[in-house]
Motif scaffolding. Sequence first.
Motif, short mmCIF file in Angstrom:
data_model
loop_
_atom_site.label_atom_id
_atom_site.label_comp_id
_atom_site.label_asym_id
_atom_site.label_seq_id
_atom_site.Cartn_x
_atom_site.Cartn_y
_atom_site.Cartn_z
N SER A 1 46.90 73.66 -105.26
CA SER A 1 46.52 72.25 -105.40
C SER A 1 47.47 71.53 -106.35
N VAL A 2 47.78 70.28 -105.99
CA VAL A 2 48.77 69.50 -106.74
C VAL A 2 48.15 68.23 -107.31
N VAL A 3 47.46 67.49 -106.46
CA VAL A 3 46.91 66.20 -106.87
C VAL A 3 45.74 65.86 -105.94
N LEU A 4 44.75 65.15 -106.49
CA LEU A 4 43.56 64.77 -105.73
C LEU A 4 43.59 63.28 -105.44
N LEU A 5 42.90 62.88 -104.37
CA LEU A 5 42.77 61.46 -104.07
C LEU A 5 41.35 61.20 -103.57
N ALA A 6 40.58 60.47 -104.38
CA ALA A 6 39.22 60.10 -103.98
C ALA A 6 39.28 58.79 -103.21
N LEU A 7 38.68 58.76 -102.03
CA LEU A 7 38.66 57.56 -101.19
C LEU A 7 37.24 57.02 -101.12
N GLY A 8 37.11 55.73 -101.29
CA GLY A 8 35.77 55.14 -101.22
C GLY A 8 35.85 53.66 -101.55
N LYS B 1 30.42 54.96 -97.33
CA LYS B 1 31.30 55.81 -96.52
C LYS B 1 32.51 55.04 -96.00
N VAL B 2 33.63 55.70 -95.97
CA VAL B 2 34.83 55.15 -95.33
C VAL B 2 34.74 55.50 -93.85
N ALA B 3 34.92 54.50 -93.00
CA ALA B 3 34.81 54.73 -91.55
C ALA B 3 35.91 55.69 -91.09
N ARG B 4 35.58 56.42 -90.04
CA ARG B 4 36.51 57.47 -89.57
C ARG B 4 37.89 56.91 -89.21
N ASP B 5 37.92 55.71 -88.59
CA ASP B 5 39.24 55.20 -88.19
C ASP B 5 40.08 54.82 -89.40
N ALA B 6 39.43 54.31 -90.45
CA ALA B 6 40.19 53.97 -91.66
C ALA B 6 40.69 55.26 -92.33
N LEU B 7 39.83 56.28 -92.36
CA LEU B 7 40.25 57.57 -92.93
C LEU B 7 41.42 58.14 -92.13
N ASP B 8 41.30 58.06 -90.81
CA ASP B 8 42.38 58.59 -89.96
C ASP B 8 43.70 57.86 -90.21
N ARG C 1 41.79 47.93 -97.55
CA ARG C 1 40.77 47.65 -98.57
C ARG C 1 39.85 48.84 -98.78
N VAL C 2 40.44 50.01 -98.75
CA VAL C 2 39.73 51.22 -99.16
C VAL C 2 40.25 51.56 -100.55
N ASP C 3 39.34 51.81 -101.49
CA ASP C 3 39.80 52.20 -102.82
C ASP C 3 40.22 53.66 -102.83
N ALA C 4 41.20 53.94 -103.65
CA ALA C 4 41.76 55.28 -103.70
C ALA C 4 42.10 55.60 -105.15
N SER C 5 41.57 56.71 -105.61
CA SER C 5 41.74 57.07 -107.02
C SER C 5 42.52 58.39 -107.11
N PRO C 6 43.81 58.30 -107.51
CA PRO C 6 44.58 59.55 -107.63
C PRO C 6 44.19 60.28 -108.92
N MET C 7 44.19 61.60 -108.88
CA MET C 7 43.78 62.37 -110.06
C MET C 7 44.61 63.64 -110.24
N GLU C 8 45.20 63.71 -111.41
CA GLU C 8 45.83 64.97 -111.84
C GLU C 8 44.96 65.64 -112.90
N GLY C 9 43.90 64.96 -113.30
CA GLY C 9 43.03 65.49 -114.33
C GLY C 9 42.08 66.53 -113.75
N PHE C 10 42.62 67.68 -113.44
CA PHE C 10 41.80 68.80 -112.97
C PHE C 10 42.53 70.09 -113.30
N ASP C 11 41.80 71.19 -113.19
CA ASP C 11 42.37 72.50 -113.50
C ASP C 11 42.80 73.15 -112.18
N PRO C 12 44.09 73.11 -111.86
CA PRO C 12 44.52 73.61 -110.55
C PRO C 12 44.13 75.07 -110.31
#
Length: 213
Positions: free
Chosen positions: A177-184, A20-27, A150-161
């Motif tokens: 929806s335009v673009v996704l970003l997975a955080l972890g 999990k990404v801590a709440r303060d880092a997410l904020d 040092r939170v990893d972030a994966s941008p993604m356009e590979g989806f069906d909007p």
Amino acid sequence: MSVMEALHWRYAAKRMNGRKVARDALDNILDAAHLAPSSYGLQPYSVLVIEAPALRERIRRTACDQPQISECSHLLIFAAWSEVDGRHVDELIELTAASRGLDPKELEGYRQALHDAVAGFSTPEARLQWAARQAYIALGTALTVAAAQRVDASPMEGFDPAALDALLGLEEQGLRSVVLLALGYRDTEQDRLAGQAKVRWPKERFVVELSGA
Ligand SMILES: Cc1cc2nc3c(=O)[nH]c(=O)nc-3n(C[C@H](O)[C@H](O)[C@H](O)COP(=O)(O)O)c2cc1C
């Protein structure tokens, strides 16, 4: 870690380890996106935050089955506003006046210019593309601040909007929806891209200095 070190450290992680990404880092990441500049300051997009694993599983099915959607901590969806019109301009003028202690009448010229600007798109699609471009600026800002923490972030356009919008009822909310970003956090065992060298065009090809002669 300096910003440059963070940018060398980051990569678009394809596999994450579920931590999990801590709440303060997410904020901080969300605050960074919030602070991103935008054309006329209109910020014509919203950022949706999804933590619930079951919902992320359903989203994954609209996104080429990309594992980082299940394995991340939080999934962000950058969604452009499908309508941007004079009402938004008037709201922004009110907000500007309130934020800066001004009389809205002092902003009348600016208000008119913004009205003209938002009415001036040739098609709704052109306006949507403009809104989407603003969302990408926030995406880039979020990527940088994620890396700085040092939170990893994966941008993604590979989806069906269209499928994602239908799943989340975004159209009814005036969003697309335009673009996704997975955080972890990266899974260095399973991710074949972890630790790989960066691949970028040579800088002298990328940066073109014009002499003006
Ligand atoms: C707007 C955008 C969309 C992307 N979409 C995907 C995607 O759907 N799936 C994926 O695995 N990587 C995706 N990527 C990651 C890129 O492939 C990656 O950023 C690029 O190869 C450069 O590598 P690096 O970010 O790891 O340095 C996307 C990146 C951006 C900026």
